[in-house]
Design a protein around this motif. Sequence first.
Motif, mmCIF file in Angstrom:
data_model
loop_
_atom_site.group_PDB
_atom_site.id
_atom_site.type_symbol
_atom_site.label_atom_id
_atom_site.label_comp_id
_atom_site.label_asym_id
_atom_site.label_seq_id
_atom_site.Cartn_x
_atom_site.Cartn_y
_atom_site.Cartn_z
ATOM 1 N N ASP A 154 33.224 44.577 37.848
ATOM 2 C CA ASP A 154 33.720 45.878 37.545
ATOM 3 C C ASP A 154 32.993 46.817 38.252
ATOM 4 O O ASP A 154 31.648 46.606 38.430
ATOM 5 C CB ASP A 154 33.495 45.730 35.908
ATOM 6 C CG ASP A 154 34.855 45.249 35.147
ATOM 7 O OD1 ASP A 154 35.797 44.870 35.707
ATOM 8 O OD2 ASP A 154 34.903 45.459 33.987
ATOM 9 N N TYR A 186 26.114 37.992 30.698
ATOM 10 C CA TYR A 186 25.069 38.987 31.595
ATOM 11 C C TYR A 186 25.714 38.555 33.108
ATOM 12 O O TYR A 186 25.684 37.235 33.540
ATOM 13 C CB TYR A 186 23.560 38.445 31.364
ATOM 14 C CG TYR A 186 22.619 39.310 32.237
ATOM 15 C CD1 TYR A 186 22.384 40.667 31.889
ATOM 16 C CD2 TYR A 186 21.764 38.625 33.195
ATOM 17 C CE1 TYR A 186 21.686 41.294 32.581
ATOM 18 C CE2 TYR A 186 20.877 39.526 33.854
ATOM 19 C CZ TYR A 186 20.843 40.788 33.303
ATOM 20 O OH TYR A 186 19.792 41.516 34.095
ATOM 21 N N LEU A 195 31.306 50.517 37.526
ATOM 22 C CA LEU A 195 30.861 51.510 36.507
ATOM 23 C C LEU A 195 30.753 52.704 37.299
ATOM 24 O O LEU A 195 29.797 53.101 38.304
ATOM 25 C CB LEU A 195 29.436 51.176 36.025
ATOM 26 C CG LEU A 195 28.849 52.197 35.089
ATOM 27 C CD1 LEU A 195 29.808 52.521 33.786
ATOM 28 C CD2 LEU A 195 27.495 51.663 34.315
ATOM 29 N N SER A 203 24.447 43.308 34.499
ATOM 30 C CA SER A 203 24.554 44.114 33.239
ATOM 31 C C SER A 203 25.473 43.205 32.199
ATOM 32 O O SER A 203 25.928 42.221 32.697
ATOM 33 C CB SER A 203 25.374 45.166 33.489
ATOM 34 O OG SER A 203 25.491 45.909 32.383
ATOM 35 N N THR A 204 25.442 43.596 30.950
ATOM 36 C CA THR A 204 26.330 43.322 30.060
ATOM 37 C C THR A 204 27.454 44.032 29.906
ATOM 38 O O THR A 204 28.416 43.621 29.012
ATOM 39 C CB THR A 204 25.615 42.884 28.595
ATOM 40 O OG1 THR A 204 25.131 44.353 28.150
ATOM 41 C CG2 THR A 204 24.308 42.067 28.744
ATOM 42 N N TRP A 205 27.677 45.282 30.531
ATOM 43 C CA TRP A 205 28.623 46.026 30.420
ATOM 44 C C TRP A 205 29.980 45.684 31.134
ATOM 45 O O TRP A 205 29.817 44.879 32.064
ATOM 46 C CB TRP A 205 28.362 47.355 31.164
ATOM 47 C CG TRP A 205 29.295 48.444 31.012
ATOM 48 C CD1 TRP A 205 29.766 49.113 30.422
ATOM 49 C CD2 TRP A 205 30.101 48.505 32.187
ATOM 50 N NE1 TRP A 205 30.823 50.089 30.549
ATOM 51 C CE2 TRP A 205 31.162 49.524 32.076
ATOM 52 C CE3 TRP A 205 30.478 48.200 33.610
ATOM 53 C CZ2 TRP A 205 32.242 50.240 32.668
ATOM 54 C CZ3 TRP A 205 31.680 48.461 34.472
ATOM 55 C CH2 TRP A 205 32.422 49.522 33.682
ATOM 56 N N GLY A 206 31.093 45.664 30.595
ATOM 57 C CA GLY A 206 32.460 45.297 31.492
ATOM 58 C C GLY A 206 32.298 43.771 31.843
ATOM 59 O O GLY A 206 32.023 43.053 30.952
ATOM 60 N N LYS A 207 32.905 43.647 32.611
ATOM 61 C CA LYS A 207 33.389 42.156 33.215
ATOM 62 C C LYS A 207 32.568 41.844 34.684
ATOM 63 O O LYS A 207 32.516 42.853 35.297
ATOM 64 C CB LYS A 207 34.642 41.777 33.274
ATOM 65 C CG LYS A 207 35.458 41.848 32.091
ATOM 66 C CD LYS A 207 37.146 41.556 31.993
ATOM 67 C CE LYS A 207 37.497 41.500 30.719
ATOM 68 N NZ LYS A 207 38.048 42.686 30.381
#
Length: 75
Positions: free
Chosen positions: A33, A9, A35, A26-30
Amino acid sequence: MKKNIHPNYHKIKVEMTDGSQFETMSTWGKENDVLKLEIDPKSHSAWTGGKQKLLDKGRVSKFNQKFKNFRSENK
């Protein structure tokens, strides 16, 4: 709780369709990053109240034309 099963996270940046950005977790990407959104509340008709655009005009009429002989006489 079990260890090493949870996603990482971290902070990311979200870029709206107009180019504005905001930071969120977020848990998206690194970490850090970006979005890029294709649809957002500022531009989508569901939020702006704009009129819906039909992408495939005449689809119902094409269906009715193709299957017009399959209609039953009883209604």
